[in-house]
Design a protein around this motif. Structure first.
Motif, short mmCIF file in Angstrom:
data_model
loop_
_atom_site.label_atom_id
_atom_site.label_comp_id
_atom_site.label_asym_id
_atom_site.label_seq_id
_atom_site.Cartn_x
_atom_site.Cartn_y
_atom_site.Cartn_z
N THR A 50 0.69 -1.29 -0.04
CA THR A 50 0.08 -0.10 0.06
C THR A 50 0.93 1.24 0.02
O THR A 50 0.27 2.39 -0.57
N SER A 51 1.99 1.17 0.65
CA SER A 51 3.11 2.31 0.48
C SER A 51 3.33 2.78 -0.86
O SER A 51 3.56 4.13 -0.98
N ARG A 52 3.11 1.92 -1.96
CA ARG A 52 3.62 2.19 -3.11
C ARG A 52 2.67 3.23 -3.99
O ARG A 52 2.82 3.86 -4.87
N PHE A 53 1.29 3.04 -3.51
CA PHE A 53 0.20 3.80 -4.08
C PHE A 53 0.54 5.18 -4.29
O PHE A 53 0.14 5.91 -5.14
N PRO A 54 0.72 5.96 -2.94
CA PRO A 54 1.00 7.37 -3.00
C PRO A 54 2.28 7.58 -4.00
O PRO A 54 2.16 8.79 -4.62
N LEU A 55 3.10 6.89 -4.05
CA LEU A 55 4.31 6.88 -4.87
C LEU A 55 3.82 7.19 -6.51
O LEU A 55 4.20 8.01 -7.36
N TYR A 56 2.99 6.09 -6.68
CA TYR A 56 2.38 6.26 -8.13
C TYR A 56 1.58 7.43 -8.45
O TYR A 56 1.49 7.73 -9.69
N LYS A 57 0.70 7.64 -7.23
CA LYS A 57 0.09 8.89 -7.87
C LYS A 57 0.63 10.09 -7.82
O LYS A 57 0.31 10.98 -8.91
N ALA A 58 1.81 10.27 -7.17
CA ALA A 58 2.70 11.50 -7.28
C ALA A 58 3.15 11.53 -8.53
O ALA A 58 3.42 12.47 -9.29
N ALA A 59 3.79 10.33 -9.28
CA ALA A 59 4.49 10.34 -10.33
C ALA A 59 3.51 10.48 -11.34
O ALA A 59 3.97 11.23 -12.54
N ALA A 61 11.22 17.58 -8.13
CA ALA A 61 10.25 18.06 -8.87
C ALA A 61 8.73 17.61 -8.05
O ALA A 61 8.02 18.72 -8.06
N VAL A 62 8.89 16.56 -7.54
CA VAL A 62 7.66 16.06 -6.85
C VAL A 62 7.70 16.99 -5.59
O VAL A 62 6.29 17.28 -5.16
N SER A 63 8.96 17.31 -4.68
CA SER A 63 8.75 18.13 -3.77
C SER A 63 8.34 19.66 -4.05
O SER A 63 7.41 20.11 -3.17
N ASP A 64 8.88 20.14 -4.91
CA ASP A 64 8.63 21.36 -5.40
C ASP A 64 7.07 21.53 -5.74
O ASP A 64 6.55 22.71 -5.42
N LEU A 65 6.53 20.60 -6.13
CA LEU A 65 5.01 20.73 -6.66
C LEU A 65 4.44 20.26 -5.71
O LEU A 65 3.19 20.24 -5.96
N ASN A 66 4.84 19.82 -4.48
CA ASN A 66 4.02 19.15 -3.34
C ASN A 66 2.93 18.16 -3.90
O ASN A 66 1.70 18.11 -3.66
N LEU A 67 3.47 17.15 -4.40
CA LEU A 67 2.62 16.19 -5.24
C LEU A 67 2.59 14.78 -4.39
O LEU A 67 1.68 13.90 -4.43
N PHE A 68 3.50 14.45 -3.33
CA PHE A 68 3.42 13.41 -2.69
C PHE A 68 2.81 13.60 -1.23
O PHE A 68 3.28 14.57 -0.36
N HIS A 69 1.87 12.85 -1.08
CA HIS A 69 1.19 12.72 0.33
C HIS A 69 1.24 11.60 1.19
O HIS A 69 0.22 11.29 1.85
N PHE A 96 9.09 10.61 -0.65
CA PHE A 96 9.22 10.02 -1.98
C PHE A 96 10.86 9.88 -2.26
O PHE A 96 11.54 10.87 -2.41
N VAL A 97 11.22 8.65 -2.83
CA VAL A 97 12.62 8.31 -3.17
C VAL A 97 12.78 8.21 -4.90
O VAL A 97 13.46 8.91 -5.27
N HIS A 98 11.74 7.14 -5.21
CA HIS A 98 11.70 7.14 -6.45
C HIS A 98 10.17 6.63 -6.60
O HIS A 98 9.54 6.29 -5.69
N CYS A 99 9.99 6.29 -7.92
CA CYS A 99 8.32 5.84 -8.48
C CYS A 99 8.15 4.39 -8.08
O CYS A 99 7.06 4.15 -8.08
N HIS A 100 8.96 3.54 -7.66
CA HIS A 100 8.81 2.22 -7.38
C HIS A 100 8.38 1.35 -8.60
O HIS A 100 7.68 0.45 -8.33
#
Length: 522
Positions: free
Chosen positions: A368-377, A399-407, A412-416
Motif C-alpha cells: 500500500t505504501s507504493r500507491f502514493p508514489l504512483y499517484k505522485a508520479a 520536482a515532486v517536492s517542489d510541486l507538493n505532489l507526494f502525500h 518520495f525516493v523514486h517511483c517504485h
C-alpha cells in the motif's frame, strides 16, 4: 559417460536410474506429458506470436544501412581508424617492439578484462563501493578496445546490433541532462548511464567468437556463486529484521532479509534474478564438466539466496524468466516445468510460502505504501508528459517536492516502477524507446534461436540473458530496478550478452576463432 560408469557412485546409481527410466518410458504419466508437449508444440509452431517474433521488421532492415547507423559507427570508430593508419605507417616499429607486443596481447583480450571487472564490481561490499570504479573501469575497457583495433583493419565500434530503439534511448539519456528541470541534480546520473552505454558498446563490439562469450558467461556464473554464498553465510550469521522492509503483522516469524554485498535485499534479489538464468545457460553450453558444475552450483546457490531475500517481485520475475527460458530452449518441457514448479511450491519453507501469499494482499503495508508514489508520479507526468523532470531520481524527487505532489506517510525516493521512473526522467520518447529497445532485442534473439543460425554458446547466451532481462522487466513493474547504479550496470551487461549473441548469430559464428588476414592479428 565412461567416467561416470567407471566410478563407484556411477556403478551404484546407474542401474537404479536405468530402471526408473525404463518404468517411466511406458508409464501413463509419460504418455500424458508427451501428449501435452506435442499439442503445445503444434499450437506454438503456427501461432501469430511465433511468426511475429521470428519475422524481421522493416525498421530493423532499414537500420542496418541507414545514414544514422553509418555516421554513429564512423564517429565512434574515429580513434580506431586513426590508430589503424598509424599502425600501417609504422608497422615494422610496432612488430619489432617488445612493449608494443605486450600491450597488444593485453588489449586484444578486452572481453576477459570485462569479465574480471564485472566480477570485481559485484563482490565489493556496499560500504567500500564507489560508482566511479565502474565508470573508470569501462573507460579503460573502451580504450583497450580502441587500441586493440589497431591491427584489425575491419574492426569498428559498431552500433548496428544495438538496434534503432536502444540507440534512440541512449540518445534520450544524453538529451535528458541539458533538458532537465534541475541540470545540477542530473549531472552525476549522466556518468552512471555513460558507464552502461560504454559497457554495451564494448561487449557487443569486442565479443567476436564463441570463446569470448563463453568466458563472459563463466565469469558471470562465478560472480553469482560468490555473492550467493555470501548471502547464505549472512543468513547463517543472522540478519536483524528491518521493519521498513516487511509488514511484521502479515509476516510473523519471518527472519531478516539478506542483502549480500548490497545495501538493500531487493537490490540483491534483482542482481540474482539477472544472473541465475545466465548461469543456467552457461551450465547447458559449457564444454567441460568443471564449467557445467560451476553453472549448476552457482544457479542452485543463487536460488537459495534469492529465497532468503524474501523479495516477492524478484520471485515473480524469476518464475517468468524460467518460463521464457524453457519456451526458447525447448518448449516441449513446459508441462514438465509446470509439474516441477508445483512440487517446488509445495516444498517451500513456511516463511517463504506465507510471503508468496502476501503478493496480492492489499493490506500489506509495503504494497500500500507504493500507491502514493504512483499517484505522485502520475501527477508529475500530467504536468511534464513529454520531457519529464530530468535525468536521475534526484531530479524527479525534487520536482515532486517542489510541486507538493507526494502525500504518503514516509517520503518520495523514486517511483517504485521502472516504467514510471524512466518516463519521469527521460520523457515519453525515452520510455517508448526503452521499451522498444528491450522488445527489439528480445525479438532479434528469438529470430536467432528459432532459426538456429548460431552455435550452442551464442544460442544459450541469448536464451539465458534474454530470459533474465524479461524477468527483470516484469519485476520492474513493482520496483525501480535501477535505484542502485551497480544494479543498473549489471542489467545492461546482461543485455549486452544478448546483443553479443545476436551479433555472433548474424555473422554465422561457428564457435571457432576467425582466421586473421595477412598482416593482421586477433
Amino acid at each position: 559417460m565412461e567416467v561416470v560408469q567407471s566410478s563407484l557412485v556411477g556403478r551404484l546409481l546407474l542401474p537404479v536410474w536405468l530402471w526408473l527410466r525404463e518404468r517411466y518410458e511406458y508409464s501413463l504419466l509419460a504418455k500424458v506429458i508427451r501428449g501435452i508437449a506435442r499439442g503445445w508444440s503444434q499450437a506454438c509452431s503456427g501461432s501469430v506470436l511465433i511468426g511475429f517474433l521470428t519475422r524481421e521488421g522493416c525498421l530493423s532492415r532499414a537500420w542496418k544501412d541507414s545514414v544514422l547507423c553509418r555516421v554513429l559507427t564512423f564517429v565512434l570508430s574515429i580513434p580506431t581508424i586513426l590508430l589503424q593508419k598509424l599502425y600501417g605507417a609504422l608497422r615494422p616499429v610496432f612488430e619489432n617492439s617488445v612493449i608494443a607486443q605486450i600491450v597488444f596481447s593485453a588489449v586484444e583480450n578486452t572481453p576477459l578484462a570485462v569479465g574480471w571487472l564485472m566480477l570485481l564490481f559485484m563482490v565489493i561490499p556496499y560500504q567500500q563501493w564507489n560508482n566511479a570504479y565502474s565508470f573508470a573501469g569501462f573507460v579503460l575497457c573502451f580504450l583497450m578496445a580502441v587500441v586493440a583495433g589497431m591491427r584489425q583493419r575491419t574492426f569498428r565500434l559498431d552500433v548496428t546490433f544495438l538496434g534503432p530503439w536502444l540507440v534512440a534511448f541512449f540518445g534520450m539519456i544524453l538529451a535528458a541532462w541539458p533538458l532537465s528541470a534541475y541540470p545540477a541534480l542530473s549531472t552525476r546520473f549522466v556518468f552512471f548511464y555513460l558507464t552502461c552505454i560504454l559497457c554495451v558498446i564494448v561487449v557487443v563490439s569486442t565479443v567476436r567468437t564463441g570463446r569470448h562469450l563463453l568466458r563472459l558467461l563463466s565469469f558471470t556464473s562465478l560472480s553469482l556463486l560468490v555473492i550467493s554464498l555470501y548471502g547464505v553465510v549472512q543468513r547463517i550469521q543472522g540478519v536483524e529484521v528491518n521493519p521498513s522492509y516487511v509488514d511484521m503483522d502479515l509476516n510473523e516469524g519471518m527472519p531478516g532479509r539478506v542483502y549480500g554485498f548490497f545495501e538493500n535485499p531487493n537490490a540483491f534479489a534483482e542482481v540474482l534474478l539477472l544472473l541465475i538464468p545466465v548461469a543456467i545457460a552457461y551450465m547447458l553450453c559449457a564444454k567441460s564438466w568443471g564449467g557445467r558444475f560451476l553453472g549448476l552450483l552457482s544457479a542452485g546457490v543463487g536460488c537459495v539466496a534469492i529465497a532468503m531475500t524474501y523479495s516477492r517481485a524478484s520471485w515473480v520475475g524469476l518464475a517468468f524468466a524460467a518460463v521464457i527460458f524453457v519456451l526458447l530452449w525447448n518448449r516441449k518441457l513446459i508441462p514438465l516445468g509446470i509439474f516441477a514448479a508445483l512440487v517446488i511450491l509445495a516444498a517451500l519453507p513456511d516463511t517463504v510460502f506465507n510471503r508468496v501469499l502476501t503478493i496480492f494482499n492489499t493490506e500489506d503495508s509495503s504494497t500500500t505504501s507504493r500507491f502514493p508514489l504512483y499517484k505522485a508520479a502520475g501527477e508529475l507526468l500530467l504536468q511534464r508528459p513529454i520531457l519529464g523532470a530530468g535525468l536521475g531520481s534526484d531530479a524527479v524527487r525534487q520536482a515532486v517536492s517542489d510541486l507538493n505532489l507526494f502525500h504518503g506517510k514516509d517520503y518520495f525516493v523514486h517511483c517504485h516502477d521502472i516504467y514510471l521512473q524512466v518516463w519521469c526522467e527521460t520523457g515519453l520518447v525515452g520510455l517508448i524507446s526503452f521499451v522498444g529497445g528491450i522488445l527489439w532485442t528480445f525479438k532479434q534473439g528469438c529470430r536467432a534461436v528459432v532459426r538456429n543460425t548460431c552455435g550452442p554458446v551464442a544460442r544459450m547466451a541469448i536464451i539465458g540473458s534474454a530470459a533474465a532481462i524479461l524477468g527483470t522487466m516484469l519485476c520492474g513493474v513493482a520496483d525501480y530496478i535501477w535505484n542502485y547504479p551497480r544494479v543498473m550496470l549489471i542489467f545492461w551487461f546482461v543485455c549486452a550478452l544478448t546483443l553479443a549473441g545476436i551479433r555472433l548469430a548474424a555473422q554465422g559464428e561457428a564457435e571457432e576463432e576467425p582466421i586473421p588476414a595477412k598482416g593482421e592479428s586477433l
